[in-house]
Design a protein around this motif. Structure first.
Motif, mmCIF file in Angstrom:
data_model
loop_
_atom_site.group_PDB
_atom_site.id
_atom_site.type_symbol
_atom_site.label_atom_id
_atom_site.label_comp_id
_atom_site.label_asym_id
_atom_site.label_seq_id
_atom_site.Cartn_x
_atom_site.Cartn_y
_atom_site.Cartn_z
ATOM 1 N N LYS A 97 30.846 -113.001 19.518
ATOM 2 C CA LYS A 97 30.970 -111.553 19.361
ATOM 3 C C LYS A 97 29.638 -110.978 18.910
ATOM 4 O O LYS A 97 29.023 -111.485 17.956
ATOM 5 C CB LYS A 97 32.056 -111.238 18.336
ATOM 6 N N VAL A 121 40.945 -103.265 23.368
ATOM 7 C CA VAL A 121 42.308 -103.503 22.908
ATOM 8 C C VAL A 121 43.252 -102.443 23.479
ATOM 9 O O VAL A 121 42.891 -101.281 23.663
ATOM 10 C CB VAL A 121 42.376 -103.504 21.364
ATOM 11 N N GLN A 155 46.889 -107.774 23.118
ATOM 12 C CA GLN A 155 46.309 -108.405 21.929
ATOM 13 C C GLN A 155 46.196 -109.913 22.076
ATOM 14 O O GLN A 155 45.340 -110.538 21.430
ATOM 15 C CB GLN A 155 47.146 -108.082 20.680
ATOM 16 N N TYR A 203 35.832 -106.538 26.083
ATOM 17 C CA TYR A 203 37.249 -106.494 25.697
ATOM 18 C C TYR A 203 37.574 -105.133 25.097
ATOM 19 O O TYR A 203 36.821 -104.618 24.245
ATOM 20 C CB TYR A 203 37.568 -107.598 24.689
ATOM 21 N N THR A 209 44.890 -111.511 24.274
ATOM 22 C CA THR A 209 43.606 -111.882 24.883
ATOM 23 C C THR A 209 42.413 -111.598 23.975
ATOM 24 O O THR A 209 41.275 -111.806 24.377
ATOM 25 C CB THR A 209 43.400 -111.114 26.211
ATOM 26 N N SER A 210 42.668 -111.135 22.755
ATOM 27 C CA SER A 210 41.566 -110.680 21.893
ATOM 28 C C SER A 210 40.568 -111.797 21.557
ATOM 29 O O SER A 210 39.393 -111.530 21.311
ATOM 30 C CB SER A 210 42.120 -110.070 20.602
ATOM 31 N N THR A 216 34.635 -104.173 22.679
ATOM 32 C CA THR A 216 33.982 -105.229 21.918
ATOM 33 C C THR A 216 33.259 -106.127 22.907
ATOM 34 O O THR A 216 33.848 -106.550 23.916
ATOM 35 C CB THR A 216 35.009 -106.059 21.126
#
Length: 597
Positions: free
Chosen positions: A564, A546, A551, A544, A553-554, A572
């Motif tokens: 994570k 940004v 945002q 991901y 879809t974060s 990320t």
């Protein structure tokens, strides 16, 4: 038509560059390879037009002739930086003085040999660039002579017109054989604006700068539009006023029989403008109306005037009322689910344009002076950001798809008391998941370039990039199609999967805004994981990055069983052990799925 540009205008732009850079959200590096002096005017304008779309361009100039010397001396490294775009702008007369200036003095055999040598050099030059860099190449064709001297159908083969035409065909052919290599044919600009506007002969003799300030402005605006399209900044929607733009006069006061609109003067100005609007419609641009008017009068005009070319079925949306136009344009953007910066608005009233520019600075608002309807068509054609690099089935059917979406929304309103699941069941959705093929590569590239909201990494790809990945044994390029009882939405999503020894990475995960809210993203992810498992891999990484518009879809991966793990540069990374993955497939209750992978 093109604006005359003076030194004060240029100084004003130069002073604004540093402030504009503060708002930039994309940074690119551009190499300009040329054999004439384009600094400092060319780079100031190019930076300016790209910064209008919040793209900060670092521009490096490389000497064309020096580049050839280094190629022939077989220097190991021709580029000292990584470039995103390479612009090649060879000037005819400094490229080959004999061939372009005095071809009539060359004997036939020598002329043929000279042309063949030029082609060999151009071929070597292009191939060397392609070997040395993965950047997108934008090649500026040789400019056609202002005074061809002979008729274009003449059999005098040593006429400059024929020589340049032959070489340009050769360049176009060579570019088509190489990945991410494109033609910039600016001869259309010289035809539209005229050589007196585009060239500055005095500056040419003084400093080897061939173009006037106005010429540099139009040339760089044209080039910037190519780059913006690759980055996903193309315009999607043309919003038009009605009275004194689509027809001459005020329909509510004069009636449809008394306004000016026909193939003949004075209605021909508006007739040819509508013809050009429909050309954009047929290339996938959305058309909308925004007019202070009584709606029945405008609908009567659309339905019943014998020379009205734009009809209701051409419109993706319309707001015809007495509200302010900034509010109505906002409604149109919301209805079509597009951002304001993807809209071009045209109106004949300067006050309306001023208000929209003030209240909606993201919208490109263009004044179309009612006293100059003969310029309407040309002003529309100067909006280069309405162009597409290719035309897909989805482009051709885009307005129809938006009209079908409006029916869905109306249907949803009527069933507002139903649960979300019951409503989704009523849509009778069907999806098909497959590998990308020659039939939809253009659409896949387009999704990477134009989708900003549900786009997890916002990596922009050309058709050549997609083709290369499709042919790479370490990648899968997956597409998902959708249809329901209202119509076929076509290819609405794509994902790129890269395979390692025991891990797969999701490098791209994109879903069109038209498919949001239906659990389509969960279906695509489930089939990706099923595909990865079938290859015997144990884990998968979702990436991901940004951006200003993604945002929402974060948390996508975390909501779907991923953890994570780390941040790598701008990315990320999210990790999932496939043995532990448990997809909750509620969507199977309301979506029929067909997998071809």
């Amino acid at each position: 038509m093109g604006e005359n540009t003076n030194s004060k205008d240029l100084l004003k732009i130069l002073q604004s560059l540093e402030n504009d850079k503060l708002n930039a959200i994309e940074k690119i590096h551009v190499a300009v390879i040329t054999n004439v002096n384009l600094r400092p005017i060319f780079d100031i304008y190019l930076k300016h037009f790209l910064l209008q779309s919040k793209i900060d361009a670092e521009i490096s100039f490389l000497d064309f002739d020096d580049f050839f010397v280094r190629i022939y001396s077989q220097q190991s490294k021709l580029f000292h930086h990584e470039y995103d775009y390479i612009l090649v702008l060879p000037n005819n007369y400094t490229f080959n003085d004999h061939l372009f200036r005095i071809p009539y003095q060359l004997e036939d055999k020598k002329l043929v040999n000279e042309i063949e040598l030029v082609k060999q050099n151009l071929q070597l030059f292009l191939q060397t660039i392609r070997n040395e860099s993965d950047a997108i190449i934008l090649w500026h064709l040789f400019e056609m002579p202002v005074n061809p001297i002979v008729l274009t159908n003449s059999n005098i083969n040593n006429a400059p017109y024929h020589i340049i035409k032959d070489l340009n065909y050769f360049i176009e052919y060579e570019l088509t054989k190489r990945n991410n290599s494109f033609v910039i044919d600016t001869n259309t600009l010289f035809h539209r604006f005229g050589s007196d506007f585009m060239y500055d002969k005095r500056q040419w003799h003084l400093s080897q700068l061939p173009y006037s300030k106005g010429g540099c402005r139009e040339l760089t605006r044209y080039i910037a539009s190519y780059i913006r399209i690759f980055i996903g900044k193309a315009k999607k929607c043309l919003v038009l006023d009605c009275d004194d733009l689509l027809w001459g006069g005020i329909v509510g006061e004069e009636g449809i029989s008394n306004v000016h609109l026909s193939p003949f003067y004075p209605g021909s100005f508006y007739y040819e403008f509508q013809q050009e609007v429909l050309n954009f419609y047929n290339r996938g641009i959305l058309i909308a109306l925004c007019s202070k008017n009584n709606e029945p009068d405008v609908i009567d005009m659309l339905q019943n005037h014998p020379h009205m070319l734009i009809k209701e079925y051409h419109l993706a949306a319309h707001e015809i009322n007495w509200d302010d136009k900034a509010s109505n344009i906002t409604k149109i953007a919301k209805k079509l689910n597009i951002s304001l910066d993807s809209i071009i608005f045209m109106d004949d009233t300067e006050l309306e344009i001023h208000q929209v520019r003030k209240l909606l600075p993201e919208v490109r608002a263009i004044h179309m002076p009612r006293e100059k309807p003969h310029l309407f068509k040309d002003k529309l054609l100067e909006e280069y950001d309405l162009s597409n690099h290719s035309l897909t089935t989805e482009d051709i059917n885009r307005t129809k798809m938006y009209q079908e979406e409006e029916k869905r929304q109306n249907d949803r309103s009527l069933k507002s008391k139903e649960s979300v699941e019951d409503y989704l069941k009523s849509l009778e959705m069907k999806v098909e998941i497959s590998m990308a093929s020659e039939m939809n590569i253009s659409r896949v590239a387009q999704l990477t370039q134009k989708t900003n909201q549900f786009n997890l990494t916002t990596i922009r790809c050309t058709e050549d990039d997609v083709k290369a990945l499709c042919n790479n044994e370490h990648y899968d390029v997956i597409v998902i199609k959708l249809e329901d009882r209202f119509g076929n939405l076509g290819v609405i999503g794509t994902s790129f999967i890269r395979y390692g020894d025991d891990t797969a990475e999701i490098e791209q995960f994109i879903l069109s805004c038209r498919a949001l809210g239906r659990s389509i993203e969960k279906i695509l992810l489930a089939y990706i994981i099923k595909r990865v498992k079938s290859k015997g891999l144990k884990q998968i990484i979702g990436k991901y990055r940004v951006s200003p518009k993604n945002q929402q879809t974060s948390l996508f991966y975390q909501k779907n069983g991923f953890q994570k793990i780390d941040i790598e540069g701008n990315y990320t990374n999210f990790h999932c052990e496939l043995s532990n993955y448990a997809n909750l497939e509620q969507w199977r209750n309301w979506i029929e799925c067909r997998s071809l992978i």
